[in-house]
Design a protein around this motif. Structure first.
Motif, short mmCIF file in Angstrom:
data_model
loop_
_atom_site.label_atom_id
_atom_site.label_comp_id
_atom_site.label_asym_id
_atom_site.label_seq_id
_atom_site.Cartn_x
_atom_site.Cartn_y
_atom_site.Cartn_z
N LYS A 92 40.06 36.85 51.75
CA LYS A 92 39.31 36.62 53.28
C LYS A 92 38.57 38.20 53.37
O LYS A 92 37.93 37.73 54.76
N SER A 93 39.09 38.64 53.45
CA SER A 93 39.03 40.60 54.05
C SER A 93 38.14 40.82 53.01
O SER A 93 38.26 40.95 52.22
N ARG A 94 37.15 42.56 53.64
CA ARG A 94 36.75 42.48 53.44
C ARG A 94 36.92 43.80 51.86
O ARG A 94 37.06 43.77 50.38
N THR A 95 38.90 44.15 51.82
CA THR A 95 39.43 44.62 51.29
C THR A 95 39.66 44.01 49.73
O THR A 95 39.32 44.54 48.64
N ALA A 96 40.22 42.70 50.34
CA ALA A 96 40.36 41.51 49.19
C ALA A 96 38.99 40.91 48.29
O ALA A 96 39.78 40.80 47.18
N ARG A 97 38.25 41.13 48.96
CA ARG A 97 36.89 41.20 48.65
C ARG A 97 35.82 41.42 47.54
O ARG A 97 35.71 41.91 46.65
N LEU A 98 36.52 43.39 47.94
CA LEU A 98 35.88 44.23 47.11
C LEU A 98 36.62 43.98 46.21
O LEU A 98 36.53 44.68 44.57
N ALA A 99 37.94 44.58 45.89
CA ALA A 99 39.36 44.78 44.70
C ALA A 99 38.94 43.40 43.79
O ALA A 99 38.79 43.70 42.60
N LEU A 100 38.08 41.80 44.81
CA LEU A 100 37.95 40.45 43.99
C LEU A 100 36.68 40.95 42.63
O LEU A 100 37.15 40.40 41.55
N ALA A 101 36.22 41.62 43.36
CA ALA A 101 34.38 41.63 42.87
C ALA A 101 34.25 42.95 42.08
O ALA A 101 33.76 42.87 40.90
N ASP A 102 35.55 43.73 41.92
CA ASP A 102 35.72 44.99 40.31
C ASP A 102 36.44 44.69 39.82
O ASP A 102 35.81 44.64 38.24
N ALA B 5 24.03 35.52 32.51
CA ALA B 5 24.34 34.88 34.07
C ALA B 5 25.82 35.74 34.73
O ALA B 5 25.58 35.35 36.26
N VAL B 6 26.66 34.81 33.88
CA VAL B 6 27.85 35.62 35.09
C VAL B 6 27.58 36.85 34.93
O VAL B 6 27.93 37.58 35.50
N GLU B 7 27.75 37.67 33.80
CA GLU B 7 28.13 38.82 34.54
C GLU B 7 27.15 39.99 34.99
O GLU B 7 27.01 40.39 36.09
N ASP B 8 25.59 39.06 35.14
CA ASP B 8 25.12 39.99 36.38
C ASP B 8 25.13 39.04 38.08
O ASP B 8 25.64 40.22 38.64
N ARG B 9 25.77 38.22 38.26
CA ARG B 9 26.12 37.62 39.39
C ARG B 9 27.61 38.25 39.95
O ARG B 9 28.01 38.41 40.67
N ALA B 10 28.41 38.38 38.34
CA ALA B 10 29.65 39.19 39.32
C ALA B 10 29.14 40.74 39.48
O ALA B 10 30.31 40.93 40.30
N GLY B 11 28.54 41.77 39.00
CA GLY B 11 28.35 42.12 39.57
C GLY B 11 27.89 42.61 40.36
O GLY B 11 27.72 43.68 41.20
N GLY B 12 27.30 41.15 41.20
CA GLY B 12 26.64 41.63 42.30
C GLY B 12 27.35 41.01 43.88
O GLY B 12 26.69 41.40 44.31
N LEU B 13 29.10 40.88 43.20
CA LEU B 13 29.34 40.13 43.89
C LEU B 13 29.70 41.57 45.88
O LEU B 13 29.85 41.22 46.43
N GLY B 14 29.74 42.40 44.68
CA GLY B 14 30.67 43.99 45.64
C GLY B 14 29.85 44.10 46.94
O GLY B 14 30.46 44.80 47.78
N ARG B 15 28.35 43.94 46.63
CA ARG B 15 27.44 44.50 47.81
C ARG B 15 27.58 43.34 48.76
O ARG B 15 26.74 43.72 49.94
N THR B 16 28.26 42.44 49.17
CA THR B 16 28.41 41.03 49.80
C THR B 16 29.65 40.89 50.12
O THR B 16 29.62 40.10 51.14
N ALA B 17 29.91 41.51 49.97
CA ALA B 17 31.99 41.14 50.29
C ALA B 17 32.00 41.78 51.53
O ALA B 17 32.77 41.10 52.28
N GLY B 18 30.89 42.53 52.76
CA GLY B 18 31.18 42.74 53.49
C GLY B 18 30.75 41.64 55.15
O GLY B 18 31.40 41.64 56.51
N ASP B 19 30.16 40.02 54.44
CA ASP B 19 29.44 39.79 55.02
C ASP B 19 30.27 38.24 54.86
O ASP B 19 29.63 38.35 53.21
#
Length: 119
Positions: free
Chosen positions: A59-69, A82-96
């Motif tokens: 739920k928090s930006r920090t938790a999202r960044l950790a999950l994205a990593d 497709a899975v690799e590309d979508r997983a790789g792009g998660l971190g850029r969206t963690a703040g919104d």
């Protein structure tokens, strides 16, 4: 009146045009087109399972960044683009919130489209 270019200038101009063509053609691969769905190999399945399990608690930006990593790291060895590309792009969206939800849904859709079943 006819202009004549010296030989060296002519070859430099041809080389410059060739470089521009190569750069333009090379950037076509980086378009926003979705990656092809690949096989649901064990790495992709593990990536999808882990993300789906941890997503509700991020739920928090920090938790999202950790999950994205963790998700990007887990997907790095899959043959499923497709899975690799979508997983790789998660971190850029963690703040919104809106962007994060959209990116998460895109990853889960790529998982489902590959044959992954949540559960």
């Amino acid at each position: 009146m006819k202009l004549k270019m010296p030989g060296r200038v002519k070859w430099l101009a041809i080389a410059a045009v060739a470089v521009v063509v190569v750069l333009v053609m090379g950037n076509r691969d980086r378009s926003e087109e979705p990656a092809a769905v690949g096989p649901l190999d064990e790495v992709a399945k593990t990536t999808c399972d882990g993300f789906a399990e941890d997503y509700p608690d991020a739920k928090s930006r920090t938790a999202r960044l950790a999950l994205a990593d963790r998700t990007a790291t887990a997907s790095s060895r899959t043959d499923n683009e497709a899975v690799e590309d979508r997983a790789g792009g998660l971190g850029r969206t963690a703040g919104d919130d809106t962007e994060w939800k959209a990116a998460a849904e895109a990853l889960l859709k790529a998982c489902r489209d590959s044959g992954w079943v949540e559960g």
